[in-house]
Design a protein around this motif. Structure first.
Motif, PDB file in Angstrom:
ATOM      1  N   LEU A 178      -5.910 -38.500 -32.966  1.00 54.65           N
ATOM      2  CA  LEU A 178      -6.726 -39.687 -32.723  1.00 54.65           C
ATOM      3  C   LEU A 178      -7.560 -39.496 -31.456  1.00 54.65           C
ATOM      4  O   LEU A 178      -7.266 -40.048 -30.411  1.00 54.65           O
ATOM      5  CB  LEU A 178      -5.833 -40.925 -32.590  1.00 54.65           C
ATOM      6  CG  LEU A 178      -4.856 -41.170 -33.750  1.00 54.65           C
ATOM      7  CD1 LEU A 178      -3.959 -42.356 -33.444  1.00 54.65           C
ATOM      8  CD2 LEU A 178      -5.617 -41.386 -35.050  1.00 54.65           C
ATOM      9  N   GLY A 179      -8.627 -38.707 -31.569  1.00 51.55           N
ATOM     10  CA  GLY A 179      -9.491 -38.519 -30.408  1.00 51.55           C
ATOM     11  C   GLY A 179      -8.918 -37.503 -29.447  1.00 51.55           C
ATOM     12  O   GLY A 179      -8.492 -36.427 -29.834  1.00 51.55           O
ATOM     13  N   GLY A 180      -8.892 -37.848 -28.160  1.00 56.22           N
ATOM     14  CA  GLY A 180      -8.365 -36.932 -27.156  1.00 56.22           C
ATOM     15  C   GLY A 180      -9.235 -36.868 -25.928  1.00 56.22           C
ATOM     16  O   GLY A 180      -9.851 -37.858 -25.525  1.00 56.22           O
ATOM     17  N   ALA A 181      -9.277 -35.697 -25.302  1.00 58.52           N
ATOM     18  CA  ALA A 181     -10.032 -35.430 -24.077  1.00 58.52           C
ATOM     19  C   ALA A 181      -9.484 -36.216 -22.887  1.00 58.52           C
ATOM     20  O   ALA A 181     -10.188 -36.427 -21.896  1.00 58.52           O
ATOM     21  CB  ALA A 181     -11.522 -35.716 -24.267  1.00 58.52           C
ATOM     22  N   GLY A 182      -8.232 -36.680 -22.982  1.00 61.20           N
ATOM     23  CA  GLY A 182      -7.619 -37.423 -21.894  1.00 61.20           C
ATOM     24  C   GLY A 182      -8.147 -38.828 -21.733  1.00 61.20           C
ATOM     25  O   GLY A 182      -7.869 -39.489 -20.729  1.00 61.20           O
ATOM     26  N   THR A 183      -8.916 -39.306 -22.726  1.00 66.90           N
ATOM     27  CA  THR A 183      -9.468 -40.651 -22.669  1.00 66.90           C
ATOM     28  C   THR A 183      -8.849 -41.498 -23.774  1.00 66.90           C
ATOM     29  O   THR A 183      -7.864 -41.111 -24.389  1.00 66.90           O
ATOM     30  CB  THR A 183     -11.001 -40.614 -22.823  1.00 66.90           C
ATOM     31  OG1 THR A 183     -11.334 -40.094 -24.125  1.00 66.90           O
ATOM     32  CG2 THR A 183     -11.634 -39.732 -21.765  1.00 66.90           C
ATOM     33  N   PHE A 184      -9.447 -42.658 -24.038  1.00 68.86           N
ATOM     34  CA  PHE A 184      -8.988 -43.552 -25.090  1.00 68.86           C
ATOM     35  C   PHE A 184     -10.144 -43.764 -26.052  1.00 68.86           C
ATOM     36  O   PHE A 184     -11.155 -44.362 -25.688  1.00 68.86           O
ATOM     37  CB  PHE A 184      -8.522 -44.881 -24.493  1.00 68.86           C
ATOM     38  CG  PHE A 184      -7.813 -45.773 -25.475  1.00 68.86           C
ATOM     39  CD1 PHE A 184      -6.437 -45.696 -25.626  1.00 68.86           C
ATOM     40  CD2 PHE A 184      -8.513 -46.679 -26.244  1.00 68.86           C
ATOM     41  CE1 PHE A 184      -5.776 -46.514 -26.522  1.00 68.86           C
ATOM     42  CE2 PHE A 184      -7.866 -47.497 -27.149  1.00 68.86           C
ATOM     43  CZ  PHE A 184      -6.487 -47.414 -27.293  1.00 68.86           C
ATOM     44  N   SER A 185     -10.004 -43.261 -27.272  1.00 68.14           N
ATOM     45  CA  SER A 185     -11.076 -43.332 -28.261  1.00 68.14           C
ATOM     46  C   SER A 185     -11.030 -44.677 -28.981  1.00 68.14           C
ATOM     47  O   SER A 185     -10.101 -44.955 -29.734  1.00 68.14           O
ATOM     48  CB  SER A 185     -10.946 -42.194 -29.281  1.00 68.14           C
ATOM     49  OG  SER A 185     -11.828 -42.396 -30.357  1.00 68.14           O
ATOM     50  N   GLY A 244      -5.738 -35.485 -29.207  1.00 71.72           N
ATOM     51  CA  GLY A 244      -6.029 -34.148 -28.716  1.00 71.72           C
ATOM     52  C   GLY A 244      -5.486 -33.855 -27.330  1.00 71.72           C
ATOM     53  O   GLY A 244      -5.399 -32.697 -26.932  1.00 71.72           O
ATOM     54  N   GLY A 245      -5.134 -34.896 -26.576  1.00 76.62           N
ATOM     55  CA  GLY A 245      -4.680 -34.681 -25.211  1.00 76.62           C
ATOM     56  C   GLY A 245      -5.821 -34.316 -24.285  1.00 76.62           C
ATOM     57  O   GLY A 245      -7.000 -34.382 -24.636  1.00 76.62           O
ATOM     58  N   TYR A 246      -5.456 -33.929 -23.070  1.00 78.01           N
ATOM     59  CA  TYR A 246      -6.453 -33.629 -22.039  1.00 78.01           C
ATOM     60  C   TYR A 246      -7.392 -32.502 -22.448  1.00 78.01           C
ATOM     61  O   TYR A 246      -8.591 -32.555 -22.215  1.00 78.01           O
ATOM     62  CB  TYR A 246      -5.743 -33.258 -20.737  1.00 78.01           C
ATOM     63  CG  TYR A 246      -6.648 -32.585 -19.724  1.00 78.01           C
ATOM     64  CD1 TYR A 246      -7.575 -33.318 -18.988  1.00 78.01           C
ATOM     65  CD2 TYR A 246      -6.579 -31.202 -19.523  1.00 78.01           C
ATOM     66  CE1 TYR A 246      -8.410 -32.697 -18.079  1.00 78.01           C
ATOM     67  CE2 TYR A 246      -7.405 -30.569 -18.615  1.00 78.01           C
ATOM     68  CZ  TYR A 246      -8.326 -31.324 -17.890  1.00 78.01           C
ATOM     69  OH  TYR A 246      -9.163 -30.694 -16.998  1.00 78.01           O
ATOM     70  N   SER A 247      -6.848 -31.467 -23.093  1.00 79.51           N
ATOM     71  CA  SER A 247      -7.630 -30.255 -23.295  1.00 79.51           C
ATOM     72  C   SER A 247      -8.456 -30.247 -24.570  1.00 79.51           C
ATOM     73  O   SER A 247      -9.324 -29.377 -24.729  1.00 79.51           O
ATOM     74  CB  SER A 247      -6.716 -29.023 -23.296  1.00 79.51           C
ATOM     75  OG  SER A 247      -5.881 -29.025 -24.435  1.00 79.51           O
ATOM     76  N   SER A 248      -8.211 -31.181 -25.494  1.00 77.19           N
ATOM     77  CA  SER A 248      -8.869 -31.124 -26.798  1.00 77.19           C
ATOM     78  C   SER A 248      -9.366 -32.494 -27.222  1.00 77.19           C
ATOM     79  O   SER A 248      -8.771 -33.519 -26.884  1.00 77.19           O
ATOM     80  CB  SER A 248      -7.911 -30.598 -27.870  1.00 77.19           C
ATOM     81  OG  SER A 248      -7.429 -29.314 -27.544  1.00 77.19           O
ATOM     82  N   GLU A 249     -10.440 -32.483 -28.018  1.00 78.25           N
ATOM     83  CA  GLU A 249     -10.929 -33.695 -28.661  1.00 78.25           C
ATOM     84  C   GLU A 249     -11.088 -33.414 -30.148  1.00 78.25           C
ATOM     85  O   GLU A 249     -11.665 -32.400 -30.531  1.00 78.25           O
ATOM     86  CB  GLU A 249     -12.260 -34.141 -28.076  1.00 78.25           C
ATOM     87  CG  GLU A 249     -12.788 -35.428 -28.686  1.00 78.25           C
ATOM     88  CD  GLU A 249     -14.136 -35.846 -28.137  1.00 78.25           C
ATOM     89  OE1 GLU A 249     -14.573 -36.973 -28.460  1.00 78.25           O
ATOM     90  OE2 GLU A 249     -14.764 -35.050 -27.413  1.00 78.25           O
ATOM     91  N   TYR A 250     -10.557 -34.305 -30.977  1.00 72.48           N
ATOM     92  CA  TYR A 250     -10.590 -34.147 -32.422  1.00 72.48           C
ATOM     93  C   TYR A 250     -11.484 -35.190 -33.066  1.00 72.48           C
ATOM     94  O   TYR A 250     -11.654 -36.304 -32.536  1.00 72.48           O
ATOM     95  CB  TYR A 250      -9.189 -34.319 -33.015  1.00 72.48           C
ATOM     96  CG  TYR A 250      -8.327 -33.091 -32.992  1.00 72.48           C
ATOM     97  CD1 TYR A 250      -8.247 -32.254 -34.100  1.00 72.48           C
ATOM     98  CD2 TYR A 250      -7.572 -32.762 -31.876  1.00 72.48           C
ATOM     99  CE1 TYR A 250      -7.437 -31.120 -34.092  1.00 72.48           C
ATOM    100  CE2 TYR A 250      -6.753 -31.639 -31.859  1.00 72.48           C
ATOM    101  CZ  TYR A 250      -6.705 -30.827 -32.974  1.00 72.48           C
ATOM    102  OH  TYR A 250      -5.905 -29.711 -32.962  1.00 72.48           O
ATOM    103  N   ILE A 251     -11.989 -34.850 -34.236  1.00 76.49           N
ATOM    104  CA  ILE A 251     -12.536 -35.860 -35.111  1.00 76.49           C
ATOM    105  C   ILE A 251     -11.382 -36.802 -35.462  1.00 76.49           C
ATOM    106  O   ILE A 251     -10.255 -36.349 -35.687  1.00 76.49           O
ATOM    107  CB  ILE A 251     -13.142 -35.194 -36.372  1.00 76.49           C
ATOM    108  CG1 ILE A 251     -13.923 -36.199 -37.202  1.00 76.49           C
ATOM    109  CG2 ILE A 251     -12.078 -34.502 -37.217  1.00 76.49           C
ATOM    110  CD1 ILE A 251     -14.744 -35.534 -38.301  1.00 76.49           C
TER     111      ILE A 251
END
Length: 340
Positions: free
Chosen positions: A216-223, A151-158
């Motif tokens: 694979l996830g997102g929000a600028g973190t590591f899922s 999702g990158g910094y701006s988005s978080e995905y299932i």
């Protein structure tokens, strides 16, 4: 005067893509600056080849702030020996190298969003030149291309594999096979994607290359959960397409849940600028007209917040990660659960 346009790539490499064995090196992207008049930007590439078999292009870092795929492919290229392969793997773990180095979605050298610039331009901006090299040099050499996004910094995905559904039944069946072999917790089907011809997908379709992507996830973190599922699924996917030899120790894929993503016009967008208080999280199921959350106004805190609603119900597949929002930001993307 010769006015013919030069369509040959200006990117070159010291890696012999046709050679047997394992090769590591760089694609060299010419980039002239004040600091380096005749310099080039290094884009890491690895090739693993062993005899006859399908050729597969694996990519991550199309957007630089999407990390799980980058790590997965770096670990893969360090762990695979040629004797495990039958055919060829071409691996680009950080394909939009300037964006990857900066940890940004788009390239800091030209503002280019690589996945909106295909088929590229050999004489264009650096990002256009990368897209053109993939389109004109790499994709014609492969049968399959798998591009790993988050999702990158701006988005978080299932945690999910994504597929823009082909119209042709045989191509649809092939692509669904990718999803079932990869077997992420969720598989998301997209129909009628706007601007698809400007994405990697468009080049793959035009050139007859089987394609699958992920979120694979997102929000600028590591899922961790998304990464573990993808890392387990990638060998299954490579065996499924025939480039990785069978392994008696392999685990069968678990079931994946299929969703049809709602059209972009049915996404939930912010209609105000402020701090968004979300009422729901990823995976929640909502109904038509439910309140999605409230935008609070930090400059006028005595003002009542603006309530955002879901136009169309379904399962929340994606949410905006930063709480600060402005008019036009996408807050949620939803989908409809499909029967097994």
């Amino acid at each position: 005067m010769n006015t013919a346009k030069n369509t040959a790539t200006r990117i070159w490499t010291d890696v012999d893509i046709e050679a047997e064995g394992v090769s590591h090196g760089y694609l060299r992207l010419p980039f002239s600056t004040n600091d380096s008049a005749y310099g080039w930007i290094p884009i890491p590439i690895s090739v693993i080849r062993n005899g006859e078999g399908p050729s597969v292009l694996l990519m991550a870092g199309n957007h630089g702030d999407e990390y799980e795929g980058q790590v997965m492919l770096m670990k893969l290229l360090r762990s695979f020996s040629p004797d495990r392969i039958q055919g060829r793997l071409i691996i680009l773990p950080g394909v939009n190298a300037p964006a990857v180095s900066a940890g940004h979605r788009v390239s800091p050298v030209d503002g280019g969003n690589m996945n909106r610039l295909f088929p590229g331009d050999p004489n264009g901006t650096p990002t256009q030149m990368i897209a053109h090299f993939i389109d004109s040099v790499l994709l014609p050499k492969v049968r399959y291309c798998f591009d790993f996004h988050s999702g990158g910094y701006s988005s978080e995905y299932i945690p999910a594999a994504h597929l823009v559904v082909p119209d042709e039944p045989h191509l649809r069946d092939e692509a669904i096979g990718f999803l079932k072999a990869f077997a992420m917790p969720a598989s998301i089907l997209i129909e009628g994607l706007m601007g698809g011809d400007l994405r990697l997908l468009g080049s793959c379709r035009r050139l007859g290359v089987g394609h699958m992507s992920t979120e694979l996830g997102g929000a600028g973190t590591f899922s961790v959960d998304a990464f573990r599922a993808a890392e387990a699924g990638l060998p299954r996917l490579l065996r499924h397409v025939g480039v990785l030899k069978s392994d008696c120790r392999e685990e069968p894929p678990s079931n994946t849940v299929f969703y049809r993503r709602h059209p972009v016009k049915d996404f939930v967008y912010s209609t105000a600028t402020g701090v968004f208080e979300t009422y729901f999280k990823i995976g929640d199921v909502v109904a038509d007209g439910d309140s999605a959350g409230a935008v609070h106004f930090t400059e006028t805190p005595w003002r009542e917040p603006e309530i955002i609603t879901f136009k169309k119900g379904g399962t929340i597949l994606k949410r905006r990660a930063p709480a600060r929002t402005k008019i036009g930001d996408c807050l949620f993307a939803l989908g409809t659960l499909l029967p097994e």
